[in-house]
Design a protein around this motif. Structure first.
Motif, short mmCIF file in Angstrom:
data_model
loop_
_atom_site.label_atom_id
_atom_site.label_comp_id
_atom_site.label_asym_id
_atom_site.label_seq_id
_atom_site.Cartn_x
_atom_site.Cartn_y
_atom_site.Cartn_z
N GLY A 37 0.88 -1.34 -0.01
CA GLY A 37 -0.19 -0.03 -0.13
C GLY A 37 0.99 1.23 0.28
N PRO A 38 0.02 2.45 -0.12
CA PRO A 38 0.98 3.65 -0.08
C PRO A 38 2.10 3.80 1.06
N ARG A 39 1.60 3.30 2.15
CA ARG A 39 2.72 3.45 3.38
C ARG A 39 3.88 3.10 2.95
N ARG A 90 10.02 8.25 -4.60
CA ARG A 90 9.69 8.22 -5.91
C ARG A 90 8.19 7.96 -6.27
N GLY A 91 7.38 7.41 -5.02
CA GLY A 91 6.09 6.86 -5.29
C GLY A 91 6.59 5.56 -5.52
N ARG A 92 7.52 4.74 -5.40
CA ARG A 92 7.39 3.50 -6.14
C ARG A 92 7.72 2.44 -4.75
N GLU A 131 -2.25 3.43 4.63
CA GLU A 131 -2.03 4.66 5.09
C GLU A 131 -0.89 5.32 4.41
N GLY A 132 -0.87 6.59 4.48
CA GLY A 132 0.19 7.51 3.70
C GLY A 132 -0.05 7.88 2.48
N CYS A 133 0.54 9.01 2.26
CA CYS A 133 0.17 9.71 0.79
C CYS A 133 1.51 9.44 -0.13
N LEU A 134 1.04 9.15 -1.32
CA LEU A 134 2.39 9.07 -2.17
C LEU A 134 3.00 10.50 -2.51
N PRO A 135 4.11 10.49 -2.53
CA PRO A 135 4.94 11.63 -2.61
C PRO A 135 4.60 12.30 -4.19
N PRO A 169 10.62 12.45 1.77
CA PRO A 169 11.39 11.26 1.65
C PRO A 169 10.69 10.06 1.56
N GLY A 170 9.48 10.16 1.34
CA GLY A 170 8.56 8.89 1.13
C GLY A 170 8.04 8.31 2.41
N PRO A 171 6.81 7.74 2.26
CA PRO A 171 6.26 7.00 3.38
C PRO A 171 7.26 5.88 3.90
#
Length: 296
Positions: free
Chosen positions: A39-41, A46-48, A153-157, A180-182
């Motif tokens: 998941g986004p957490r 980079r959102g990867r 939980e967490g939003c993608l950068p 820095p990313g989740p």
């Protein structure tokens, strides 16, 4: 990003499996299976989803069959993980891990480990070396692992400006000017003088009360990922493709800090090789790793 900032953002959990969506353990003979819900957490800057995210699932399922093979109930630990990431994986993918003991001489064992997507595509493969240990710990009921909850939980950068060099990106993360990313926030991590620093927390512990091996591998691999980013040209992407990590000591999870120092061995246009060392703040050696990173 300051340590105070990360401390405010780091979520609280009871164990290292929940934030990585690990659960649904199954077994048949010397074969064990686990599920990991991404998941986004767990996304990086980079959102990867990159190789560091898979280490907890890989470690846990990799040690499970050898643990069951100890008919006298002896405790076991991992001494080394070797992982290869074969393909990109979606942020919300559901993974199944399967491990099987291939050799067991009564003291040491090696299990093969495969992680597959919901569609059955092999995305991570490798081996886990386990060892019987003499120290005791609380009994662990492996069958009690519940179904995994989504690591949602967490939003993608926000997307990173493609005109930025890798060094610019890492410097901006260190300065708190770039997300820095989740996954870094989850680890309560930061970049300090070119090193990746993580503040430990009780949720990172195993049944011995020290850091779970999968978390050690995740922290080391994330430090390597950020070091690899620093060597990219503008618009160049990368993936941590191979990791071999040895566990020497497991740190306490009492709020102290562990530090990853990464050295490039050789960085080319298509592939880079890196060495990494994990130590406590006072210099105690915890782990060493080698990794190959693919640039693309």
């Amino acid at each position: 990003m300051s340590s105070a900032d990360t401390a405010d953002q780091a979520p609280a959990f009871d164990n290292p499996l929940t934030p990585f969506g690990v659960g649904d353990l199954g077994r048949e003979g010397l074969v064990g299976t686990l599920v990991g819900q991404l998941g986004p957490r767990l996304a990086d800057h980079r959102g990867r989803i990159d190789l560091p995210v898979f280490a907890v699932l890989f470690d846990h399922v990799g040690g499970f069959p050898f643990f069951l093979a100890q008919e006298d109930g002896a405790s076991t630990l991992q001494s080394r993980l070797s992982m290869s990431l074969l393909a990109d994986v979606a942020v919300t993918e559901r993974l199944t891990g399967r491990a099987e003991v291939r050799t067991d001489d009564g003291t040491y064992g090696v299990s093969t480990v495969d992680l597959r997507t919901a569609a059955g595509r092999l995305c991570v493969t490798g081996t886990a070396r386990s060892v019987r240990v003499g120290r005791g710990g609380e009994d662990t009921d492996m069958d009690s692992l519940a179904a995994p909850s989504a690591a949602g939980e967490g939003c993608l950068p926000e997307p990173i400006d493609p005109e930025l060099s890798g060094r610019d990106i890492v410097d901006a993360i260190a300065a708190g000017a770039l997300d820095p990313g989740p996954i870094v926030r989850l680890l309560d991590g930061r970049i300090e003088e070119g090193r990746f620093v993580v503040r430990t927390a009780p949720w990172m512990g195993n049944h011995f009360g020290t850091m779970h091996g999968g978390l050690i591998a995740t922290i080391v691999a994330q430090g390597i990922s950020l070091a690899a980013q620093a060597h990219t040209a503008p618009g160049v992407d990368y993936r941590v493709a191979d990791l071999s990590v040895g566990f020497y000591r497991s740190p306490a999870v009492d709020g102290g800090e562990v530090i990853v120092e990464v050295e490039p061995v050789k960085v080319g246009r298509r592939i880079g090789s890196f060495d990494a060392v994990l130590r406590t703040r006072d210099g105690l050696l915890l782990s060493k790793a080698v990794a190959d990173v693919i640039f693309r």
